[in-house]
Motif scaffolding. Structure first.
Motif, PDB file in Angstrom:
ATOM      1  N   ARG A 178       0.857  -1.180   0.000  1.00 41.55           N
ATOM      2  CA  ARG A 178       0.000   0.000   0.000  1.00 41.55           C
ATOM      3  C   ARG A 178       0.898   1.236   0.000  1.00 41.55           C
ATOM      4  NH1 ARG A 178      -2.330   3.945   3.057  1.00 41.55           N
ATOM      5  NH2 ARG A 178      -4.534   4.418   2.684  1.00 41.55           N
ATOM      6  N   LEU A 179       0.662   2.115  -0.975  1.00 45.66           N
ATOM      7  CA  LEU A 179       1.487   3.300  -1.150  1.00 45.66           C
ATOM      8  C   LEU A 179       0.837   4.564  -0.618  1.00 45.66           C
ATOM      9  CD1 LEU A 179       2.680   2.650  -4.811  1.00 45.66           C
ATOM     10  CD2 LEU A 179       3.747   1.884  -2.676  1.00 45.66           C
ATOM     11  N   GLY A 180      -0.487   4.565  -0.511  1.00 41.83           N
ATOM     12  CA  GLY A 180      -1.181   5.760  -0.061  1.00 41.83           C
ATOM     13  C   GLY A 180      -2.638   5.710  -0.462  1.00 41.83           C
ATOM     14  N   ARG A 181      -3.283   6.865  -0.434  1.00 39.51           N
ATOM     15  CA  ARG A 181      -4.701   6.972  -0.780  1.00 39.51           C
ATOM     16  C   ARG A 181      -4.919   8.230  -1.603  1.00 39.51           C
ATOM     17  NH1 ARG A 181      -9.374   5.760   3.506  1.00 39.51           N
ATOM     18  NH2 ARG A 181      -8.564   3.703   3.004  1.00 39.51           N
ATOM     19  N   ASP A 182      -5.744   8.109  -2.642  1.00 39.30           N
ATOM     20  CA  ASP A 182      -6.042   9.228  -3.535  1.00 39.30           C
ATOM     21  C   ASP A 182      -7.541   9.299  -3.782  1.00 39.30           C
ATOM     22  OD1 ASP A 182      -3.286   9.983  -4.090  1.00 39.30           O
ATOM     23  OD2 ASP A 182      -3.172   8.121  -5.236  1.00 39.30           O
ATOM     24  N   ARG A 183      -8.014  10.514  -4.038  1.00 34.37           N
ATOM     25  CA  ARG A 183      -9.414  10.724  -4.387  1.00 34.37           C
ATOM     26  C   ARG A 183      -9.510  10.902  -5.905  1.00 34.37           C
ATOM     27  NH1 ARG A 183     -14.206  12.396  -1.885  1.00 34.37           N
ATOM     28  NH2 ARG A 183     -13.109  12.350   0.129  1.00 34.37           N
ATOM     29  N   ILE A 184     -10.324  10.068  -6.538  1.00 32.74           N
ATOM     30  CA  ILE A 184     -10.559  10.137  -7.974  1.00 32.74           C
ATOM     31  C   ILE A 184     -12.053  10.276  -8.199  1.00 32.74           C
ATOM     32  CG2 ILE A 184     -10.265   9.003 -10.211  1.00 32.74           C
ATOM     33  CD1 ILE A 184      -7.975   7.413  -9.009  1.00 32.74           C
ATOM     34  N   ASP A 185     -12.466  11.338  -8.859  1.00 32.23           N
ATOM     35  CA  ASP A 185     -13.884  11.599  -9.125  1.00 32.23           C
ATOM     36  C   ASP A 185     -14.712  11.566  -7.846  1.00 32.23           C
ATOM     37  OD1 ASP A 185     -13.332  11.846 -11.818  1.00 32.23           O
ATOM     38  OD2 ASP A 185     -13.791   9.757 -12.277  1.00 32.23           O
ATOM     39  N   GLY A 186     -14.139  12.142  -6.770  1.00 37.88           N
ATOM     40  CA  GLY A 186     -14.871  12.245  -5.514  1.00 37.88           C
ATOM     41  C   GLY A 186     -14.926  10.975  -4.692  1.00 37.88           C
ATOM     42  N   ARG A 187     -14.176   9.949  -5.081  1.00 39.22           N
ATOM     43  CA  ARG A 187     -14.211   8.666  -4.378  1.00 39.22           C
ATOM     44  C   ARG A 187     -12.801   8.291  -3.925  1.00 39.22           C
ATOM     45  NH1 ARG A 187     -18.151   4.795  -4.306  1.00 39.22           N
ATOM     46  NH2 ARG A 187     -17.529   2.637  -3.867  1.00 39.22           N
ATOM     47  N   GLU A 188     -12.687   7.769  -2.687  1.00 40.28           N
ATOM     48  CA  GLU A 188     -11.386   7.388  -2.145  1.00 40.28           C
ATOM     49  C   GLU A 188     -10.922   6.047  -2.726  1.00 40.28           C
ATOM     50  OE1 GLU A 188      -9.418   9.086  -0.161  1.00 40.28           O
ATOM     51  OE2 GLU A 188     -10.798  10.782   0.082  1.00 40.28           O
ATOM     52  N   HIS A 189      -9.628   6.006  -3.059  1.00 35.67           N
ATOM     53  CA  HIS A 189      -9.025   4.781  -3.589  1.00 35.67           C
ATOM     54  C   HIS A 189      -7.678   4.547  -2.921  1.00 35.67           C
ATOM     55  CE1 HIS A 189     -11.858   5.943  -6.746  1.00 35.67           C
ATOM     56  NE2 HIS A 189     -11.848   4.684  -7.140  1.00 35.67           N
ATOM     57  N   ASP A 190      -7.410   3.305  -2.532  1.00 40.99           N
ATOM     58  CA  ASP A 190      -6.083   2.939  -2.053  1.00 40.99           C
ATOM     59  C   ASP A 190      -5.166   2.753  -3.257  1.00 40.99           C
ATOM     60  OD1 ASP A 190      -6.336   2.772   0.834  1.00 40.99           O
ATOM     61  OD2 ASP A 190      -7.692   1.096   0.468  1.00 40.99           O
ATOM     62  N   ARG A 191      -3.982   3.329  -3.172  1.00 41.82           N
ATOM     63  CA  ARG A 191      -2.967   3.185  -4.212  1.00 41.82           C
ATOM     64  C   ARG A 191      -2.035   2.055  -3.807  1.00 41.82           C
ATOM     65  NH1 ARG A 191       1.237   6.769  -3.893  1.00 41.82           N
ATOM     66  NH2 ARG A 191      -0.293   8.214  -3.016  1.00 41.82           N
TER      67      ARG A 191
END
Length: 257
Positions: A178-191
Protein backbone atom coordinates in the motif's frame (compact mmCIF):
# COMPACT_ATOMS: atom_id res chain seq x y z
CA UNK A 1 21.28 0.05 -29.88
CA UNK A 2 17.74 0.18 -31.34
CA UNK A 3 17.52 -3.62 -31.22
CA UNK A 4 18.60 -3.67 -27.58
CA UNK A 5 15.98 -1.07 -26.69
CA UNK A 6 13.26 -3.08 -28.44
CA UNK A 7 14.32 -6.22 -26.60
CA UNK A 8 14.20 -4.40 -23.25
CA UNK A 9 10.73 -3.08 -24.00
CA UNK A 10 9.46 -6.49 -25.12
CA UNK A 11 10.84 -7.98 -21.90
CA UNK A 12 8.96 -5.29 -19.98
CA UNK A 13 5.71 -6.26 -21.71
CA UNK A 14 6.18 -9.88 -20.68
CA UNK A 15 6.99 -8.82 -17.10
CA UNK A 16 3.85 -6.71 -16.90
CA UNK A 17 1.61 -9.52 -18.11
CA UNK A 18 3.27 -11.91 -15.66
CA UNK A 19 2.66 -9.44 -12.84
CA UNK A 20 -1.03 -9.22 -13.72
CA UNK A 21 -1.44 -13.00 -13.73
CA UNK A 22 0.92 -13.92 -10.88
CA UNK A 23 -1.73 -14.47 -8.20
CA UNK A 24 -3.75 -16.79 -10.41
CA UNK A 25 -0.58 -18.72 -11.20
CA UNK A 26 0.04 -19.37 -7.52
CA UNK A 27 3.54 -17.92 -7.28
CA UNK A 28 4.57 -17.70 -3.61
CA UNK A 29 8.36 -17.49 -3.63
CA UNK A 30 8.82 -13.72 -3.68
CA UNK A 31 9.95 -11.92 -0.57
CA UNK A 32 8.17 -8.80 0.63
CA UNK A 33 10.70 -5.97 0.36
CA UNK A 34 9.44 -2.61 -0.89
CA UNK A 35 11.65 0.40 -1.49
CA UNK A 36 8.95 3.06 -1.62
CA UNK A 37 9.18 5.61 1.17
CA UNK A 38 6.28 5.27 3.58
CA UNK A 39 4.87 2.17 1.91
CA UNK A 40 3.84 -0.90 3.89
CA UNK A 41 2.61 -4.46 3.28
CA UNK A 42 -1.09 -4.87 2.65
CA UNK A 43 -3.46 -5.59 5.49
CA UNK A 44 -5.66 -8.68 5.20
CA UNK A 45 -8.60 -6.49 4.21
CA UNK A 46 -6.59 -4.62 1.56
CA UNK A 47 -5.26 -7.86 0.09
CA UNK A 48 -8.83 -9.16 -0.12
CA UNK A 49 -9.97 -6.07 -2.01
CA UNK A 50 -7.03 -6.21 -4.40
CA UNK A 51 -7.71 -9.90 -4.98
CA UNK A 52 -11.32 -9.05 -5.82
CA UNK A 53 -10.55 -6.17 -8.17
CA UNK A 54 -9.95 -8.15 -11.36
CA UNK A 55 -13.12 -10.19 -10.79
CA UNK A 56 -15.12 -7.00 -10.14
CA UNK A 57 -13.83 -5.63 -13.44
CA UNK A 58 -14.87 -8.81 -15.23
CA UNK A 59 -18.36 -8.62 -13.74
CA UNK A 60 -18.82 -5.02 -14.88
CA UNK A 61 -17.92 -5.70 -18.49
CA UNK A 62 -18.23 -4.45 -21.12
CA UNK A 63 -16.19 -1.68 -19.49
CA UNK A 64 -15.28 1.69 -20.96
CA UNK A 65 -11.54 2.39 -20.75
CA UNK A 66 -9.19 5.29 -21.47
CA UNK A 67 -5.52 4.56 -22.13
CA UNK A 68 -2.77 7.19 -22.35
CA UNK A 69 0.68 6.05 -23.49
CA UNK A 70 3.87 8.10 -23.77
CA UNK A 71 5.80 6.81 -26.79
CA UNK A 72 8.80 9.07 -26.15
CA UNK A 73 10.12 12.10 -28.06
CA UNK A 74 6.97 14.05 -27.21
CA UNK A 75 4.58 11.58 -28.87
CA UNK A 76 1.50 10.51 -26.91
CA UNK A 77 -1.20 8.00 -27.93
CA UNK A 78 -4.67 8.09 -26.38
CA UNK A 79 -7.19 5.27 -26.77
CA UNK A 80 -10.84 5.43 -25.73
CA UNK A 81 -12.54 2.08 -26.03
CA UNK A 82 -14.70 -0.73 -24.72
CA UNK A 83 -13.37 -4.01 -23.31
CA UNK A 84 -15.48 -7.15 -22.93
CA UNK A 85 -13.65 -9.46 -20.55
CA UNK A 86 -16.11 -12.28 -21.17
CA UNK A 87 -15.07 -12.55 -24.82
CA UNK A 88 -11.55 -11.12 -24.53
CA UNK A 89 -12.30 -8.55 -27.25
CA UNK A 90 -11.94 -4.77 -27.26
CA UNK A 91 -12.50 -1.92 -29.69
CA UNK A 92 -12.11 1.85 -29.65
CA UNK A 93 -10.63 4.91 -31.23
CA UNK A 94 -7.09 6.26 -30.98
CA UNK A 95 -5.42 9.63 -31.39
CA UNK A 96 -1.70 10.26 -31.82
CA UNK A 97 -0.35 13.64 -30.73
CA UNK A 98 3.16 14.96 -31.26
CA UNK A 99 4.98 18.09 -30.15
CA UNK A 100 3.26 20.01 -32.92
CA UNK A 101 -0.28 18.73 -32.32
CA UNK A 102 -2.45 15.90 -33.64
CA UNK A 103 -0.72 13.49 -36.02
CA UNK A 104 -3.29 10.80 -36.75
CA UNK A 105 -6.61 9.35 -35.59
CA UNK A 106 -8.28 6.04 -36.30
CA UNK A 107 -9.92 2.92 -34.95
CA UNK A 108 -8.35 0.01 -33.08
CA UNK A 109 -9.56 -3.49 -32.19
CA UNK A 110 -7.56 -5.82 -30.00
CA UNK A 111 -7.63 -9.09 -28.05
CA UNK A 112 -5.12 -11.23 -26.17
CA UNK A 113 -3.31 -12.14 -29.39
CA UNK A 114 -2.77 -8.77 -31.04
CA UNK A 115 -4.39 -5.70 -32.53
CA UNK A 116 -5.83 -4.23 -35.69
CA UNK A 117 -5.89 -0.63 -36.93
CA UNK A 118 -8.20 1.04 -39.44
CA UNK A 119 -9.30 4.47 -40.56
CA UNK A 120 -12.76 5.51 -39.43
CA UNK A 121 -15.18 4.96 -42.34
CA UNK A 122 -16.46 8.13 -43.94
CA UNK A 123 -20.01 9.14 -43.11
CA UNK A 124 -20.28 7.13 -39.87
CA UNK A 125 -21.18 8.57 -36.50
CA UNK A 126 -21.34 7.22 -32.98
CA UNK A 127 -18.88 5.89 -30.47
CA UNK A 128 -15.63 4.42 -31.83
CA UNK A 129 -16.61 0.81 -31.18
CA UNK A 130 -19.86 1.48 -33.05
CA UNK A 131 -17.95 2.95 -35.99
CA UNK A 132 -15.70 -0.12 -36.02
CA UNK A 133 -18.77 -2.22 -36.87
CA UNK A 134 -18.79 -0.62 -40.33
CA UNK A 135 -15.19 -1.54 -41.19
CA UNK A 136 -14.95 -4.80 -43.20
CA UNK A 137 -12.42 -7.44 -42.20
CA UNK A 138 -10.22 -6.43 -45.13
CA UNK A 139 -10.15 -2.86 -43.84
CA UNK A 140 -8.12 -3.78 -40.75
CA UNK A 141 -4.33 -3.93 -40.66
CA UNK A 142 -3.61 -6.53 -38.00
CA UNK A 143 -0.45 -7.67 -36.25
CA UNK A 144 0.66 -9.48 -33.08
CA UNK A 145 1.87 -7.50 -30.08
CA UNK A 146 5.39 -6.14 -30.27
CA UNK A 147 7.72 -3.97 -28.20
CA UNK A 148 5.82 -0.70 -28.64
CA UNK A 149 4.53 0.89 -25.40
CA UNK A 150 1.05 1.14 -26.95
CA UNK A 151 1.05 -2.62 -27.47
CA UNK A 152 1.92 -3.15 -23.81
CA UNK A 153 -0.91 -0.87 -22.70
CA UNK A 154 -3.50 -2.55 -24.93
CA UNK A 155 -2.43 -6.05 -23.90
CA UNK A 156 -2.56 -5.06 -20.25
CA UNK A 157 -6.05 -3.58 -20.70
CA UNK A 158 -7.53 -6.72 -22.22
CA UNK A 159 -5.92 -9.13 -19.73
CA UNK A 160 -6.82 -7.42 -16.46
CA UNK A 161 -10.29 -8.89 -15.95
CA UNK A 162 -10.59 -12.37 -14.41
CA UNK A 163 -13.58 -14.71 -14.11
CA UNK A 164 -12.81 -15.49 -10.46
CA UNK A 165 -11.15 -13.63 -7.58
CA UNK A 166 -7.45 -14.08 -7.00
CA UNK A 167 -6.29 -15.87 -3.87
CA UNK A 168 -5.66 -13.06 -1.33
CA UNK A 169 -3.12 -15.09 0.67
CA UNK A 170 -0.99 -15.91 -2.37
CA UNK A 171 -1.39 -12.37 -3.62
CA UNK A 172 -0.16 -10.89 -0.34
CA UNK A 173 2.90 -13.19 -0.43
CA UNK A 174 3.79 -11.88 -3.90
CA UNK A 175 4.78 -8.50 -2.48
CA UNK A 176 2.14 -5.84 -3.27
CA UNK A 177 2.33 -2.80 -0.99
CA UNK A 178 0.00 0.00 0.00
CA UNK A 179 1.49 3.30 -1.15
CA UNK A 180 -1.18 5.76 -0.06
CA UNK A 181 -4.70 6.97 -0.78
CA UNK A 182 -6.04 9.23 -3.53
CA UNK A 183 -9.41 10.72 -4.39
CA UNK A 184 -10.56 10.14 -7.97
CA UNK A 185 -13.88 11.60 -9.13
CA UNK A 186 -14.87 12.24 -5.51
CA UNK A 187 -14.21 8.67 -4.38
CA UNK A 188 -11.39 7.39 -2.15
CA UNK A 189 -9.03 4.78 -3.59
CA UNK A 190 -6.08 2.94 -2.05
CA UNK A 191 -2.97 3.19 -4.21
CA UNK A 192 -1.27 -0.22 -4.26
CA UNK A 193 1.86 -1.44 -5.99
CA UNK A 194 1.30 -4.74 -7.75
CA UNK A 195 3.00 -8.11 -7.28
CA UNK A 196 6.75 -7.88 -7.78
CA UNK A 197 8.40 -9.08 -11.02
CA UNK A 198 9.80 -12.61 -11.00
CA UNK A 199 13.41 -11.50 -11.44
CA UNK A 200 13.19 -9.39 -8.26
CA UNK A 201 13.23 -12.57 -6.17
CA UNK A 202 16.58 -13.50 -7.67
CA UNK A 203 18.00 -10.01 -7.16
CA UNK A 204 18.45 -9.42 -10.89
CA UNK A 205 15.85 -6.71 -11.49
CA UNK A 206 13.94 -3.79 -10.04
CA UNK A 207 12.41 -4.77 -6.70
CA UNK A 208 9.24 -2.77 -7.35
CA UNK A 209 6.33 -3.75 -9.54
CA UNK A 210 5.84 -1.97 -12.87
CA UNK A 211 2.13 -1.77 -12.01
CA UNK A 212 0.23 0.44 -9.57
CA UNK A 213 -3.48 -0.12 -8.85
CA UNK A 214 -6.15 2.23 -7.49
CA UNK A 215 -8.79 0.16 -5.67
CA UNK A 216 -11.90 1.46 -3.89
CA UNK A 217 -13.59 0.24 -0.69
CA UNK A 218 -15.66 -2.35 -2.58
CA UNK A 219 -12.80 -3.83 -4.55
CA UNK A 220 -13.53 -1.79 -7.67
CA UNK A 221 -10.57 -1.07 -9.93
CA UNK A 222 -10.46 2.56 -11.07
CA UNK A 223 -6.97 3.03 -12.49
CA UNK A 224 -3.76 1.17 -13.29
CA UNK A 225 -0.44 2.71 -14.26
CA UNK A 226 2.47 0.87 -15.85
CA UNK A 227 6.13 1.86 -15.95
CA UNK A 228 8.19 1.04 -19.03
CA UNK A 229 12.01 1.12 -19.24
CA UNK A 230 13.36 4.30 -20.79
CA UNK A 231 10.10 6.24 -20.50
CA UNK A 232 9.68 8.82 -17.77
CA UNK A 233 5.88 8.90 -17.86
CA UNK A 234 3.95 5.70 -17.00
CA UNK A 235 1.12 4.51 -19.21
CA UNK A 236 -2.21 5.25 -17.53
CA UNK A 237 -5.28 3.04 -17.88
CA UNK A 238 -8.55 4.40 -16.48
CA UNK A 239 -11.70 2.32 -16.06
CA UNK A 240 -14.72 4.52 -16.59
CA UNK A 241 -17.52 2.11 -15.68
CA UNK A 242 -19.60 -0.60 -17.29
CA UNK A 243 -21.83 0.11 -20.28
CA UNK A 244 -24.91 -2.11 -20.16
CA UNK A 245 -26.24 -2.87 -23.60
CA UNK A 246 -23.09 -1.82 -25.46
CA UNK A 247 -21.66 -4.37 -27.85
CA UNK A 248 -18.44 -4.78 -29.74
CA UNK A 249 -18.20 -5.18 -33.52
CA UNK A 250 -18.29 -8.73 -34.78
CA UNK A 251 -16.57 -8.28 -38.13
CA UNK A 252 -12.89 -8.33 -37.07
CA UNK A 253 -13.33 -11.70 -35.33
CA UNK A 254 -16.35 -13.33 -36.93
CA UNK A 255 -14.76 -13.31 -40.40
CA UNK A 256 -11.19 -13.97 -39.28
CA UNK A 257 -9.34 -16.91 -40.79
Amino acid sequence: MATQQKNRRRYAVAAVVAAVLVAAAGVTAWQVAGREGGSRPLSTEEASRLALSRFTLYGASPVQVALRVDEGAGTVVEVHGLVDYRTGHAAGGYRVRGPGGALHTGLVVWDTGGLGLADAPAGTDGLPWEQAEHVPRTGWTSRPYGSDPLDAGLELAVRLGADRPDNPLLLAQAGPRRLGRDRIDGREHDRISGPRPRDAAAGTGDATSPLTYWVDAEGGLRRVTMRMPGLGTPATLDFEGGRDGARLPEAPWATAG
